[in-house]
Design a protein around this motif. Structure first.
Motif, PDB file in Angstrom:
ATOM      1  N   ARG A  67       0.712   8.541   1.475  1.00 19.87           N
ATOM      2  CA  ARG A  67       1.411   7.314   1.855  1.00 19.87           C
ATOM      3  C   ARG A  67       0.425   6.225   2.265  1.00 19.87           C
ATOM      4  O   ARG A  67       0.560   5.061   1.858  1.00 19.87           O
ATOM      5  N   ASN A  68      -0.557   6.600   3.059  1.00 23.16           N
ATOM      6  CA  ASN A  68      -1.513   5.606   3.527  1.00 23.16           C
ATOM      7  C   ASN A  68      -2.356   5.048   2.386  1.00 23.16           C
ATOM      8  O   ASN A  68      -2.612   3.846   2.323  1.00 23.16           O
ATOM      9  N   MET A  69      -2.809   5.922   1.489  1.00 23.59           N
ATOM     10  CA  MET A  69      -3.617   5.475   0.360  1.00 23.59           C
ATOM     11  C   MET A  69      -2.842   4.462  -0.484  1.00 23.59           C
ATOM     12  O   MET A  69      -3.369   3.399  -0.845  1.00 23.59           O
ATOM     13  N   ILE A  70      -1.593   4.767  -0.804  1.00 29.15           N
ATOM     14  CA  ILE A  70      -0.805   3.870  -1.650  1.00 29.15           C
ATOM     15  C   ILE A  70      -0.507   2.564  -0.909  1.00 29.15           C
ATOM     16  O   ILE A  70      -0.659   1.468  -1.473  1.00 29.15           O
ATOM     17  N   ASN A  71      -0.086   2.649   0.344  1.00 27.26           N
ATOM     18  CA  ASN A  71       0.223   1.430   1.093  1.00 27.26           C
ATOM     19  C   ASN A  71      -1.013   0.551   1.290  1.00 27.26           C
ATOM     20  O   ASN A  71      -0.945  -0.670   1.185  1.00 27.26           O
ATOM     21  N   GLN A  72      -2.140   1.170   1.574  1.00 26.66           N
ATOM     22  CA  GLN A  72      -3.337   0.401   1.880  1.00 26.66           C
ATOM     23  C   GLN A  72      -4.004  -0.182   0.635  1.00 26.66           C
ATOM     24  O   GLN A  72      -4.687  -1.196   0.717  1.00 26.66           O
ATOM     25  N   HIS A  73      -3.819   0.435  -0.513  1.00 19.18           N
ATOM     26  CA  HIS A  73      -4.486  -0.028  -1.734  1.00 19.18           C
ATOM     27  C   HIS A  73      -3.490  -0.456  -2.812  1.00 19.18           C
ATOM     28  O   HIS A  73      -3.839  -0.528  -3.997  1.00 19.18           O
ATOM     29  N   TYR A  74      -2.278  -0.759  -2.402  1.00 17.45           N
ATOM     30  CA  TYR A  74      -1.188  -1.082  -3.330  1.00 17.45           C
ATOM     31  C   TYR A  74      -1.501  -2.296  -4.197  1.00 17.45           C
ATOM     32  O   TYR A  74      -1.162  -2.334  -5.384  1.00 17.45           O
ATOM     33  N   ASN A  75      -2.116  -3.315  -3.642  1.00 17.66           N
ATOM     34  CA  ASN A  75      -2.277  -4.592  -4.355  1.00 17.66           C
ATOM     35  C   ASN A  75      -3.466  -4.634  -5.297  1.00 17.66           C
ATOM     36  O   ASN A  75      -3.658  -5.640  -5.988  1.00 17.66           O
ATOM     37  N   HIS A  76      -4.267  -3.590  -5.333  1.00 19.96           N
ATOM     38  CA  HIS A  76      -5.465  -3.608  -6.172  1.00 19.96           C
ATOM     39  C   HIS A  76      -5.098  -3.417  -7.647  1.00 19.96           C
ATOM     40  O   HIS A  76      -4.614  -2.342  -8.040  1.00 19.96           O
ATOM     41  N   PRO A  77      -5.336  -4.411  -8.491  1.00 20.13           N
ATOM     42  CA  PRO A  77      -5.007  -4.244  -9.912  1.00 20.13           C
ATOM     43  C   PRO A  77      -5.870  -3.196 -10.595  1.00 20.13           C
ATOM     44  O   PRO A  77      -5.499  -2.672 -11.651  1.00 20.13           O
TER      45      PRO A  77
END
Length: 806
Positions: free
Chosen positions: A391-401
């Protein structure tokens, strides 16, 4: 239980929702545990402390010490911090970008929060206790006393497994920031996009941090800037303070400037929330792109086929371990891009925000994964920890294309941590992770590597294919890969290659490999990484030369050009790194599969990739560190040139040898190879090519030895270079007839007496006090003291030698 709160970060991080300052200097560090937090403050005499600067890890050197296991246990960091929060009723937060592997945070002696997991970001709100303790006498009016306890002790119920092939570092080894927030602030902004070549539809969603549970309306403003920094879209309004995630704005962009490895266009989203005189702002970089893994077919980015050309990285570097500076990270990723790569798998854990930021900017597609790596499946705490990390990985790096795949695990078929190994339990948990990943982010793929019994659960699967290293021969690569493409709906090949001892070269790199069978699989199996036992394999029976590895990689690369259904591959690994499970390697405790040494010096194989992948002019004669070649008088020896020039000319000792045209399917060296006769003694090779109108050349000098040699009989030690107070020492192995033993694999050990110091524990061929010879030689550097020192070299069954340094 007190815990940390975890939120997403701003890629362009000016404010992080408030005002953010890195806290780097003025820290004291203690290796070991304390009886209580009070021991950190009561006196400076009972416990030893040293001054350190963050990022920091206690394992910077012992991770590759050949004589001791790296430290796994508690450590403490302390600092009295000045706190000047400018916001009325604002919040004061410690923002950790990463600390390993379990962290407890105290204000003076009171625990304020904790976090388990060495790789995801977390934040600890210290507002209330900071107010309570800022006037404590122990502070002498200097600020608020902060303590951080880090612990990387072995813990079977915490991922990753201690069986993993990498060091689990201790310490605050990424940046720590002091964050001042308004009473109500932005904690997360996600930009969801639905993209085609003609139009992008954006949805901007935000979360708030509102620990005081304020219940009133706030104003907000959302701005979108194009890749050239022009404001193109805005929306502003007001609404009551919300819980969870809320949509603030929706936009459409016609004819968007798409993100790709060739054109890594980045938009910026600025989100502001205003409450009275307080303003909270977050700036997020994002890119617009769409991609597809075609079933049984290739990978497409923005509608066009792109062959994934990738590598892997660990957060690990000589002398600093995981505590890499932003400058070092940037240099490493720029090397990856300059090689011509367009993809990097971040193994085997969430990596620092700086890595993802640079991948966005450089145009490197990313597979990022959680550290569920080897060992099996633990209990409730283990599973909750893995889910939290996802969850943390996806939330924290969500905006990286750059991110296209969320990795859910690695080598989960590897037994060992638990008495019971339950395939169905692993499958069930993998389904949970897969469901959670798609719920959090339906726009990206999920993937795992090497767990065949769970391959059907995720979107993209990478089997184990190590042709020519752990199993089979490298000529088996294409047949094995095509069989896996047919077996899996969406195939990608992560991890291939092999180890090489930098500076070791061979005239007959395939010698000793005759016993390796073909057609019996190319997967890595249990125990294959060991240096003894099991079936014949290059990893055990080969010479670990740069020569062999260049041939292996050359073969793979030329085959990949002829596989139309291949999505792509990533070789393992870009740079050598520390590992506790490989003490018998030529550089002990180092995985030597990199095309760079651990201190970021290119091996010859780096230029093999450049010759295939790079659009920059590339021309490299193989063997820059091959100081002595050998053979019979008059014997033809192969000379290879790795280049992307269409044609290359070769000169030997000033005489023209011939011209060759490049053909990628003409193995080895894409046809740029010559059979030449060297003269005994000194020789000079020069290659000349032209790339897009630019003439490039390369020259190497070496000796040619025609005498044969026996076993090592003596060592010779020399000072070969002096730069101020740094001296380079070289040892050379000879037989009884004083001929260099050019294929010796003897270990040598450097020792020192006096007040000088070996520059060792770097995990490099010239930075380890115990190391195997490379073509009869080994080196180390010495930092001189005020008086003389004696450096010695010890090797089994050979008389030790010494040199005095003044």
């Amino acid at each position: 239980m007190m815990t940390a709160f975890v939120s997403s970060h701003s890629v362009v991080s000016a404010k992080e929702g408030g005002q953010s300052t890195r806290v780097t200097k003025g820290w004291s560090f203690h290796k070991g545990d304390l009886g209580s937090p009070w021991e950190a403050w009561r006196t400076r005499f009972l416990v030893e402390w040293e001054s350190v600067t963050l990022p920091h890890t206690v394992n910077a050197l012992d991770s590759v010490d050949p004589d001791v296991e790296y430290y796994q246990g508690p450590t403490w960091y302390r600092k009295v911090m000045k706190i000047n929060n400018p916001y009325k009723n604002g919040r004061t937060v410690l923002h950790f970008e990463g600390a390993g592997q379990k962290s407890d945070v105290y204000v003076f002696t009171e625990k304020v929060g904790e976090h388990e997991g060495g790789y995801d970001e977390f934040k600890i709100d210290i507002t209330d206790l900071a107010k309570k303790y800022k006037d404590k006498k122990v502070n002498r009016g200097r600020g608020v006393p902060i303590l951080v306890r880090c612990d990387n002790s072995r813990d079977v119920e915490r991922v990753p497994s201690d069986m993993s092939d990498f060091v689990q570092y201790n310490g605050v080894y990424r940046h720590l920031n002091m964050l001042y927030l308004p009473q109500v602030s932005l904690s997360q902004v996600h930009i969801k996009s639905d993209v085609t070549k003609q139009q992008a539809v954006l949805s901007v969603k935000a979360k708030l941090y509102n620990p005081d549970e304020i219940n009133e309306a706030v104003s907000y403003r959302v701005e979108i800037y194009d890749p050239n920094g022009r404001l193109i879209l805005t929306e502003e309004s007001s609404k009551p303070i919300w819980n969870d995630e809320s949509v603030l704005a929706e936009f459409k962009i016609d004819n968007p400037e798409l993100w790709s490895p060739d054109k890594p266009n980045l938009y910026t989203c600025v989100t502001k929330v205003i409450r009275g005189s307080d303003e909270s702002e977050r700036r997020e970089k994002f890119g617009l792109r769409f991609f597809e893994f075609v079933k049984k077919g290739p990978f497409k980015l923005n509608g066009d086929r792109v062959l994934i050309k990738g590598t892997h990285r660990h957060e690990d570097h000589a002398g600093v371990g995981a505590a890499m500076s932003d400058e070092l990270i940037k240099k490493e990723l720029e090397y990856i891009k300059a090689m011509g790569a367009n993809f990097v798998r971040l193994g085997h854990y969430q990596q620092s925000r700086e890595v993802l930021k640079l991948c966005d900017e450089l145009g490197l597609m990313v597979w990022e994964e959680i550290p569920w790596c080897r060992g099996g499946l633990g209990g409730e705490r283990y599973q909750q920890g893995a889910k939290r990390m996802l969850r943390n990985m996806i939330n924290q790096h969500y905006n990286h294309p750059s991110v296209i795949i969320w990795g859910l695990g690695n080598e989960n078929d590897w037994k060992g941590d638990f008495v019971k190994f339950d395939k169905e339990a692993i499958r069930s948990f993998m389904r949970e992770l897969n469901t959670e990943s798609h719920k959090l982010d339906p726009s990206r793929m999920t993937g795992i590597r090497r767990c065949a019994f769970a391959a059907d659960i995720v979107d993209v699967y990478s089997p184990s294919i190590w042709a020519g290293w752990y199993r089979g021969k490298f000529i088996d690569y294409k047949e094995t890969s095509n069989a896996e493409i047919a077996k899996n709906d969406r195939f990608i090949h992560m991890e291939w290659g092999g180890s090489s001892h930098a500076g070791r070269h061979s005239e007959k790199p395939d010698e000793g490999l005759a016993g390796i069978a073909t057609g019996q699989g190319t997967d890595e199996r249990e125990g294959d990484f060991l240096m003894s036992g099991g079936a014949a394999r290059a990893s055990k029976d080969g010479d670990w030369s740069e020569t062999y590895i260049c041939n292996l990689m050359d073969w793979h690369l030329k085959e990949q050009e002829t596989m139309p259904n291949l999505t792509g591959t990533a070789f393992w690994v870009f740079k050598d790194f520390a590992t506790p499970v490989r003490p018998e390697n030529p550089v002990p405790d180092v995985n030597q599969k990199g095309v760079m040494t651990r201190d970021l010096k290119p091996k010859e194989s780096y230029y093999v990739f450049k010759s295939y992948w790079s659009n920059e002019p590339t021309l490299r004669i193989y063997g820059h560190s091959w100081h002595t070649r050998w053979g019979k008088r008059g014997e033809k020896k192969i000379v290879k040139v790795y280049s992307n020039c269409p044609e290359v000319k070769l000169y030997l000792n000033g005489k023209f040898v011939g011209s060759k045209k490049r053909n990628s399917q003409d193995f080895p060296a894409a046809g740029l190879r010559w059979g030449v006769v060297f003269r005994p003694g000194s020789n000079v090779l020069k290659a000349v090519g032209e790339y897009n109108g630019e003439t490039i050349t390369d020259t190497i000098k070496f000796n040619y030895e025609t005498r044969s040699w026996g076993k090592v009989n003596r060592l010779k030690i020399d000072e070969i270079e002096r730069d101020g107070d740094i001296v380079t020492i070289e040892v050379t192995a000879y037989d009884k007839n004083n001929v260099m033993c050019l294929d010796s694999r003897n270990y040598v050990r450097f020792t020192i007496a006096g007040d000088g110091k070996l520059i060792d524990n770097l995990g490099t061929p010239d930075g380890s006090r115990k190391v195997q010879l490379a073509n009869a030689k080994a080196r180390i550097r010495v930092k001189l003291g005020k008086s003389e020192s004696v450096v010695g070299v010890v090797s089994k069954d050979v008389k030790s030698v010494f040199v005095t340094l003044k």
